[in-house]
Design an enzyme around this catalytic site. Structure first.
Site, PDB file in Angstrom:
ATOM      1  N   LYS A  22       0.831  -1.215   0.000  1.00 18.65           N
ATOM      2  CA  LYS A  22       0.000   0.000   0.000  1.00 18.65           C
ATOM      3  C   LYS A  22       0.858   1.255   0.000  1.00 18.65           C
ATOM      4  CE  LYS A  22      -1.832   1.551   4.021  1.00 18.65           C
ATOM      5  NZ  LYS A  22      -1.533   2.970   4.356  1.00 18.65           N
ATOM      6  N   ASN A  23       1.821   1.303   0.924  1.00 19.86           N
ATOM      7  CA  ASN A  23       2.563   2.548   1.106  1.00 19.86           C
ATOM      8  C   ASN A  23       3.622   2.801   0.036  1.00 19.86           C
ATOM      9  OD1 ASN A  23       0.935   3.143   3.214  1.00 19.86           O
ATOM     10  ND2 ASN A  23       2.412   2.608   4.822  1.00 19.86           N
ATOM     11  N   CYS A 117      -5.392  13.108  13.242  1.00 17.96           N
ATOM     12  CA  CYS A 117      -5.649  11.736  12.817  1.00 17.96           C
ATOM     13  C   CYS A 117      -5.794  10.897  14.076  1.00 17.96           C
ATOM     14  CB  CYS A 117      -4.456  11.321  11.962  1.00 17.96           C
ATOM     15  SG  CYS A 117      -4.229   9.591  11.670  1.00 17.96           S
ATOM     16  N   ARG A 122       0.225  14.430  13.319  1.00 17.51           N
ATOM     17  CA  ARG A 122       0.731  14.235  11.964  1.00 17.51           C
ATOM     18  C   ARG A 122       0.720  15.506  11.109  1.00 17.51           C
ATOM     19  NH1 ARG A 122      -1.615   8.673   9.648  1.00 17.51           N
ATOM     20  NH2 ARG A 122       0.334   8.712   8.486  1.00 17.51           N
ATOM     21  N   ASP A 306       4.203   0.447  12.258  1.00 17.94           N
ATOM     22  CA  ASP A 306       3.053  -0.251  11.668  1.00 17.94           C
ATOM     23  C   ASP A 306       2.958  -1.718  12.094  1.00 17.94           C
ATOM     24  OD1 ASP A 306       2.308   2.071  10.408  1.00 17.94           O
ATOM     25  OD2 ASP A 306       3.128   1.534   8.455  1.00 17.94           O
ATOM     26  N   ARG A 398      -8.705  -0.572   4.251  1.00  8.80           N
ATOM     27  CA  ARG A 398      -7.801   0.435   3.690  1.00  8.80           C
ATOM     28  C   ARG A 398      -6.432  -0.170   3.403  1.00  8.80           C
ATOM     29  NH1 ARG A 398      -7.598   5.891   6.892  1.00  8.80           N
ATOM     30  NH2 ARG A 398      -6.163   6.149   5.171  1.00  8.80           N
TER      31      ARG A 398
END
Ligand code: EPU
Length: 419
Positions: A22-23, A117, A122, A306, A398
């Site tokens: 994803k990133n 967030c 952030r 993460d 997501r």
């Protein structure tokens, strides 16, 4: 809104294929704006954040087409607007990644300022300051970053904090700037390197990606290319923890073992046998109870923020006491409170969680609060006695492609049900 139902107590066994990262996909999709011709991107994961990015590009007038194998073609030549609206940015902060490319390629960008967030404040001050140092004229007005520039100029940028998307935004902007840009204290994450490789394939001149000093020599134009996204190291790590926490035996394939070093060290400390080959990693915890591990999050190549929540889940049922120290985001412990509701013994002191392993967790209705927190609740559900129900699983969608199918393939009793 769907929820996930998980019947705990099955030791997972089998193989699972890891999706594209994803990133890495999100900055690469944004980076496609820099090209003169169409870009095609393969190994794209089927995720909500990817859909949001495609919608964002579409709103600008960019032509985006997807084939049945999730190959995405991005043709920026049809762009009409240089605008990222609040309604999309508020659902996905990574929308900020269009700021650098729009400004560098088209000389203007109006991008909504992301708000706070669930996991922390952030801010994006480093993105903005870097572009200003490259000559951009930037005003914050009506909640928007309004940026203008004739042609950006190369500059020496010393980042205050190691920032992943900040490094990516500035690296993308620098590819078309006049002269050399040096980014000091750059993020070294594999996703930054993947983006750099994509930009290099388009004709960018970038050296040092993967180190804390990235040097970019601006070029006049970048061309369209085809690029395959690297495998997702966080999805990979999550399935390895799923194997370990359930006292199972799981092999992840289509992965990049060299990106999982910090995670593998912790799995071994927890007592798992870990083997790996070219593009696979196998974890074996059969017949054993994990031992508690201490983790401290920090930028790559240290232990990733993460993966913090997933190891916290492992510690809840491990033998001993483990501590989790979160140094990147100031509010990334929401999962701890939910796991307490399942019987976990967790004490929070500032950015540290002290977890006393208990013999068992018990199922409870719990709520997903952000992407990785959700993953940890799924892991907790896999070992809890009874049926765990997880609400607000749009957070999971997501970032984890078909998580219930992949876990079911490993033997888990899991299903998605409408609420
Ligand atoms: N920061 C600033 N100013 C800035 C930018 C960042 O102070 O201008 C601070 C942040 O507040 C944070 C630290 O720097 O304390 C590091 O944040 P970073 O900018 O690296 O995070 P990010 O780029 O917004 C990416 C990932 C996150 C991942 C972090 C850290 C993407 C799209 N997102 O976020 O992924 O947790 O790096 O590795 O790449 C996820 O996938 O669940 C996720 C949250």
């Amino acid at each position: 809104m769907d929820k996930l139902q998980i019947g705990g107590g099955v030791a997972l066994e089998g193989e699972v294929r890891i999706s594209g990262a994803k990133n890495a996909t999100l900055p690469i999709l944004a980076g496609a704006l820099l090209a003169d011709g169409p870009v095609t991107i393969g190994n794209v994961p089927h995720l909500q954040d990817v859909t949001t990015t495609i919608e964002l590009l579409g709103r600008m007038g960019v032509t985006v087409t997807i084939d049945e194998r999730m190959r995405i073609e991005v043709d920026p030549s049809t762009i009409r607007e240089y605008f990222a609206p609040y309604e999309l940015v508020k659902t996905m902060r990574a929308s900020i990644l269009v700021l650098g490319p729009l400004l560098a390629r088209f000389g203007r960008a109006d991008v909504s300022l992301p708000g706070g967030c669930a996991i922390g404040a952030r801010p994006v001050n480093i993105h903005v300051a870097g572009l200003q140092a490259m000559g951009a004229d930037i005003h914050i007005e009506g909640g928007y970053i309004r940026a203008r520039a004739e042609r950006l100029k190369g500059a020496r940028l010393v980042l205050d904090t190691v920032t992943v998307t900040g490094t990516e935004n500035l690296m993308m902007a620098a590819t078309l700037a006049d002269g050399e840009t040096v980014i000091e204290n750059a993020a070294r994450e594999p996703e930054v390197v993947d983006l750099a490789n994509f930009l290099i394939a388009m004709g960018a001149k970038i050296a040092g990606a993967g180190t804390d000093r990235v040097v970019i020599e601006g070029v006049r134009a970048l061309r369209g290319v085809h690029y395959e996204v690297l495998p997702d190291r966080i999805e990979a790590g999550t399935y390895l923890v799923a194997g370990a926490i359930t006292a199972g035996h799981v092999r992840i394939k289509h992965a990049r073992p060299e990106h999982l070093d910090a995670v593998v060290v912790k799995l071994r400390e927890a007592g798992a046998s870990v083997a790996s080959g070219d593009n696979w990693v196998e974890v074996d915890m059969r017949g054993r109870r994990p031992r508690s591990v201490d983790v401290r999050t920090a930028p790559y190549p240290a232990f990733p923020t993460d993966m913090q929540a997933q190891f916290a889940a492992l510690d809840t049922i491990a033998s001993g006491v483990g501590t989790v120290v979160e140094t990147i985001f100031e509010n990334r412990f929401m999962h701890m409170l939910e796991m307490r509701r399942m019987g976990a013994e967790i004490r929070l002191e500032g950015n540290t969680a002290i977890i006393h392993g208990v013999g068992r967790l018990t199922a409870a209705p719990v709520m997903a609060t952000d992407l990785r927190a959700s993953a940890s609740l799924v892991l907790a559900g896999l070992i809890a006695e009874g049926r765990t129900e997880i609400e607000r699983i749009y957070h999971i969608d997501r970032g984890y492609e078909t998580i219930e199918e992949k876990l079911a393939q490993l033997g888990a009793r899991i299903k998605r049900v409408p609420n």
